[in-house]
Design a protein around this motif. Structure first.
Motif, PDB file in Angstrom:
ATOM      1  N   SER A   1     -18.152   0.230  36.465  1.00 51.30           N
ATOM      2  CA  SER A   1     -17.268  -0.685  35.738  1.00 51.30           C
ATOM      3  C   SER A   1     -18.030  -1.906  35.233  1.00 51.30           C
ATOM      4  CB  SER A   1     -16.113  -1.128  36.639  1.00 51.30           C
ATOM      5  OG  SER A   1     -16.558  -1.990  37.674  1.00 51.30           O
ATOM      6  N   LEU A   2     -19.120  -2.271  35.919  1.00 50.99           N
ATOM      7  CA  LEU A   2     -19.920  -3.419  35.499  1.00 50.99           C
ATOM      8  C   LEU A   2     -20.894  -3.067  34.379  1.00 50.99           C
ATOM      9  CD1 LEU A   2     -20.745  -4.857  39.045  1.00 50.99           C
ATOM     10  CD2 LEU A   2     -19.477  -6.081  37.251  1.00 50.99           C
TER      11      LEU A   2
ATOM     12  N   THR B   1      -9.333  -2.163  39.644  1.00 51.71           N
ATOM     13  CA  THR B   1     -10.715  -1.732  39.917  1.00 51.71           C
ATOM     14  C   THR B   1     -10.756  -0.597  40.925  1.00 51.71           C
ATOM     15  OG1 THR B   1     -10.977  -3.342  41.706  1.00 51.71           O
ATOM     16  CG2 THR B   1     -11.572  -4.067  39.498  1.00 51.71           C
TER      17      THR B   1
ATOM     18  N   MET C   1     -17.664   0.625  41.250  1.00 59.24           N
ATOM     19  CA  MET C   1     -17.748  -0.783  40.834  1.00 59.24           C
ATOM     20  C   MET C   1     -18.933  -0.996  39.898  1.00 59.24           C
ATOM     21  SD  MET C   1     -17.944  -4.041  43.389  1.00 59.24           S
ATOM     22  CE  MET C   1     -18.817  -5.550  42.968  1.00 59.24           C
TER      23      MET C   1
ATOM     24  N   THR D   1      -6.949  -6.120  43.808  1.00 57.80           N
ATOM     25  CA  THR D   1      -7.349  -5.528  42.518  1.00 57.80           C
ATOM     26  C   THR D   1      -6.910  -4.082  42.350  1.00 57.80           C
ATOM     27  OG1 THR D   1      -9.487  -4.968  43.497  1.00 57.80           O
ATOM     28  CG2 THR D   1      -9.348  -7.035  42.304  1.00 57.80           C
TER      29      THR D   1
ATOM     30  N   ASN E   1     -14.472  -7.625  40.421  1.00 59.86           N
ATOM     31  CA  ASN E   1     -14.663  -6.172  40.277  1.00 59.86           C
ATOM     32  C   ASN E   1     -14.626  -5.448  41.614  1.00 59.86           C
ATOM     33  OD1 ASN E   1     -16.493  -7.586  38.009  1.00 59.86           O
ATOM     34  ND2 ASN E   1     -15.663  -5.667  37.212  1.00 59.86           N
TER      35      ASN E   1
END
Length: 444
Positions: free
Chosen positions: A148-149, A322, A145, A311, A287
């Motif tokens: 991905s951020l 995600t 996560m 997600t 996310n």
């Protein structure tokens, strides 16, 4: 669970409905050289005989019902209230599937919603998902996560992270070519100078475990400030039981907080199934892996519960997914929910306090023996590491005397030779600890 096999007549009817004359015809498309399924099994026996045989086999196991356990290292011997088994055994919970149809799944959805609410409060975080497979995969998903951020392919890990959690993280990230670097420990906790040296904005996140693998409580707030100064996501893995008396991740500035919730009414069961708790800041809700349950109102204004966020790739476009997490640990999540609601805030605090006092009394008594502490004088919650000469021999002798004296750390690394992690919970009485110490003195 009961199972009644089909008799010969029923099998004939089944084959007839399928449209074949025999079982061999049913599998005719499978090449004959692949159909060598003879297993030389003994003749069939009755259900009564089978249960008797299973019971005899299971009696060979050594459990915490037979021995006094001081084992921990992520899975602990806490008391489990009988009400948990009573409630989870109800068929609507015991056999429940993913609540895709909210109109017929309100009980399941409400229990998940209540779990999420308590998880958020425990970690002092904004939101929580419906749970993960275990604490290790929750930590790995937190890293995914963070990447991905931040869109940076490097993760910084604490040297005090449990080795198996570290392995799971590396397994998750290996296929994506994500680099993992480790911050060294100094006297059992994160070396502040080393994290200052290594932390920079080329990393997506820093992962801290507190209490860490050796049981040491980390300086989370100080570490959190360093992480934030370098524009990294701060991930904290905590023992959820400790949160009743220790500072929660949210108070230390965590962006994502996770933990292993086996401590909340779930059997040790030789290592699983377990329950991963996953919480984060509200800004990161889209996310988060897994799913989130929310409270709403129907067209008549009555309260209801629904899945509001899913997600994974089955529910949304693959490129926007995600995670590939397909479920939550529903039954284990319900166990934790019932445990927390039956214990209440005061009860949870009492269990955590009793565990702390029990382990500190144990440590005080051990300090009067020939045993050496690995990290003398460090603050801990419910477990600590010691070094015992000829540990393998001592361990076997203590087991013969009725004690599971801890988790031998050499199983994780050769550098931990003769080291053992010893834990104590609210279940260990003063008499049991005194008896343990008396036997330990005799053995060493």
């Amino acid at each position: 669970m009961k199972y009644i096999s089909a008799n010969e007549k029923e099998r004939e009817l089944l084959l007839k409905d399928i449209g074949v004359s025999s079982f061999e015809k049913l599998i005719d498309y499978i090449p004959k050289n692949l159909r060598k399924y003879a297993m030389n099994l003994p003749k069939g026996i009755s259900e009564h005989q089978l249960l008797k045989e299973f019971k005899e086999i299971s009696s060979r196991n050594i459990t915490t019902e037979d021995k006094i356990s001081f084992m921990g290292c992520g899975i602990y011997d806490h008391y489990i209230p009988p009400v948990i088994k009573h409630i989870i055994s109800r068929p609507e919970f015991y056999t429940a599937y993913t609540p895709y149809q909210p109109e017929v799944s309100q009980g399941t959805l409400q229990s998940i919603y209540e779990y999420q609410s308590m998880a958020s409060e425990l970690f002092s975080m904004d939101i929580a998902n419906a749970s993960m497979y275990d604490g290790a995969t929750a930590t790995a998903e937190a890293c995914h996560m963070a990447i991905s951020l931040k869109n940076k392919n490097k993760i910084l890990l604490s040297g005090g992270l449990h080795p198996t959690i570290k392995e799971v993280i590396q397994t998750y990230l290996k296929g994506q070519n994500i680099e993992c670097e480790t911050v060294n420990l100094k006297d059992g906790s994160v070396d502040i100078d080393d994290i200052k040296k290594k932390a920079d904005d080329s990393y997506s996140a820093f992962v801290l475990q507190t209490p860490n693998f050796f049981g040491v409580i980390e300086e989370g707030e100080e570490i959190g400030k360093i992480v934030k100064e370098n524009n990294m996501i701060f991930i904290i893995n905590q023992n959820p039981m400790s949160l009743a008396i220790l500072s929660p991740a949210g108070k230390m500035g965590a962006d994502i907080a996770v933990g292993e919730a086996q401590v909340f009414g779930i059997n040790q069961a030789f290592g699983g199934p377990l329950l991963g708790m996953f919480t984060s800041k509200r800004d990161f809700s889209r996310n988060m892996p897994g799913r989130i349950i929310a409270k709403t109102k129907d067209k008549n204004g009555k309260q209801g519960f629904v899945m509001t966020l899913q997600t994974r790739e089955q529910h949304i476009r693959r490129e926007k997914a995600t995670s590939n997490i397909c479920t939550n640990e529903g039954l284990c999540m319900l166990m934790a929910t019932v445990y927390l609601e039956s214990m209440g805030k005061a009860g949870l605090k009492q269990v955590a306090t009793d565990s702390l006092l029990s382990s500190h009394y144990l440590a005080e008594e051990i300090s009067k023996t020939k045993v050496k502490f690995v990290y003398q004088g460090k603050e801990f919650f419910n477990e600590f590491a010691v070094k015992i000469n000829n540990l393998k021999n001592v361990y076997m002798k203590m087991k013969e005397r009725g004690f599971l004296m801890g988790v031998k750390l050499e199983r994780f690394s050769k550098e931990f030779k003769d080291m053992i992690l010893i834990a104590s919970t609210e279940k260990r009485s003063k008499e049991e600890i005194d008896n343990f110490i008396r036997n330990l003195k005799e053995v060493i």
